[in-house]
Design an enzyme around this catalytic site. Structure first.
Site, short mmCIF file in Angstrom:
data_model
loop_
_atom_site.label_atom_id
_atom_site.label_comp_id
_atom_site.label_asym_id
_atom_site.label_seq_id
_atom_site.Cartn_x
_atom_site.Cartn_y
_atom_site.Cartn_z
N LYS A 1 0.84 -1.19 0.00
CA LYS A 1 0.00 0.00 0.00
C LYS A 1 0.89 1.25 0.00
O LYS A 1 1.89 1.30 0.71
CB LYS A 1 -0.88 -0.01 1.25
CG LYS A 1 -1.61 1.27 1.56
CD LYS A 1 -2.72 1.53 0.59
CE LYS A 1 -3.46 2.83 0.94
NZ LYS A 1 -4.46 3.18 -0.07
N ASN B 1 4.75 7.39 -5.19
CA ASN B 1 3.43 7.65 -5.73
C ASN B 1 3.23 9.16 -5.86
O ASN B 1 3.12 9.87 -4.86
CB ASN B 1 2.36 7.03 -4.81
CG ASN B 1 0.97 7.12 -5.39
OD1 ASN B 1 0.72 7.84 -6.34
ND2 ASN B 1 0.05 6.37 -4.80
N CYS C 1 -1.79 10.43 -5.87
CA CYS C 1 -2.95 10.12 -5.04
C CYS C 1 -3.99 11.23 -5.17
O CYS C 1 -3.73 12.36 -4.75
CB CYS C 1 -2.55 9.95 -3.58
SG CYS C 1 -3.96 9.47 -2.56
N GLY D 1 -8.00 -1.18 -15.58
CA GLY D 1 -8.98 -1.91 -16.38
C GLY D 1 -8.65 -3.36 -16.66
O GLY D 1 -9.26 -3.96 -17.54
#
Length: 315
Positions: free
Chosen positions: A45, A130, A133, A254
């Site tokens: 995470k 990341n 977010c 997807g």
């Protein structure tokens, strides 16, 4: 049978499939389930320096019509804090599969503090930063502020030595933005991989019966995932594959079957992540998608991933 083995940053993987950061990777039991699954790699995470509860519930919903077409979420980076995931990296079985540790500091100093700890830690976990977010109230996505992204990469790459790292990007929708983001990434050789994409930020889903939004945070605005984002994800994968030839691309968005995994690899992804579909189906999805990808390859006469990786045709 086709060979699904691949390499990533010179590391061997049994197959190119992995989880998307944020899905089935928040606590140790979930990470251990991923390690025992048929995923070829896994990622933690995205974490902040300190633990976070995230946004109020409900903050995730599957979008159902005649059939599910995706999901909307506004999680707000709930996580156990950097130290928790760093401890996990120290006990992970790296002979089983590579592990990525994803960080998403709320400030530049937080990111630098986590990177300093990683630099000094005895762990082969691969760092992903990341930059994308979309669901922390009051915090803009760094991936949409090119000056801030450039500043952050200059700082973190100088502080991380020669170790390879990667970035997770938001979706871009303009050719000029592909060009500008790629130009920044290409300035930093130690940025060895790019993950495309995070969810499409600030979508709005409405329940017609209650005449209400369906998630609580941000007045119902949240990140869009699942089938809805596949074409955008493929565009970003292919755009950065073309523009960043020295970097590996991780495709995300997807993917729910071997067909979408094949598309991502054809567009230029070396590894392929699953988010919404993994959330709904659980880690058993990796075995199913692996078998479906193998079947597609066999029908097409491909014996290895390299035979079609990045070889998308244009008209």
């Amino acid at each position: 049978m086709p060979n699904l083995a691949t390499t990533f940053l010179d590391l061997p993987l049994n197959n190119p499939l992995m989880n998307a950061s944020g899905v089935w990777c928040s606590v140790g039991s979930q990470l251990e389930a991923l390690q025992e699954s048929e995923a070829g790699a896994m990622v933690t995470k995205s974490c902040t320096l300190q633990p976070r509860d995230g946004n109020p519930e409900p903050r995730y919903r599957v979008l159902n019509g005649d059939k599910p077409w995706g999901s909307i979420n506004s999680m707000g980076l709930p996580n156990e804090g950097f130290a928790y995931y760093l401890r996990y990296t120290e006990r992970h079985d790296y002979e089983s599969k590579p592990l990525f540790i994803s960080i998403s500091g709320l400030t530049l100093d937080d990111n630098l503090a986590m990177i300093d700890s990683l630099k000094d830690a005895v762990t082969p976990a691969i760092l992903e930063i990341n930059l994308s977010c979309p669901n922390v109230p009051g915090k803009a996505q760094l991936g949409y502020d090119f000056d801030a992204m450039d500043t952050l990469l200059a700082e973190v790459t100088s502080g991380y030595g020669q170790r390879a790292l990667g970035v997770k990007l938001p979706p871009y929708f303009d050719i000029a933005h592909f060009d500008e983001a790629a130009a920044i990434l290409n300035r930093y050789p130690s940025v060895a991989f790019v993950t495309c994409i995070n969810s499409i930020g600030n979508a709005l889903a409405i329940d017609i019966d209650s005449e209400s939004v369906i998630i609580k945070p941000k007045d119902g605005f949240g990140g869009l995932g699942g089938d809805y984002v596949l074409p955008t994800a493929l565009a970003n994968v292919n755009a950065f594959y073309r523009r960043c030839p020295e970097k590996a691309i991780i495709g995300c968005g997807g993917v729910k079957s071997g067909q979408e995994a094949f598309m991502h690899i054809l567009a230029g992804a070396t590894l392929v992540q699953m988010g919404t579909a993994l959330y709904e189906e659980g880690p058993s999805i990796f075995g199913r998608v692996k078998a479906e990808l193998s079947e597609i390859m066999e029908k097409k006469g491909y014996s290895s991933l390299s035979q079609f990786h990045g070889k998308l045709k244009t008209l």
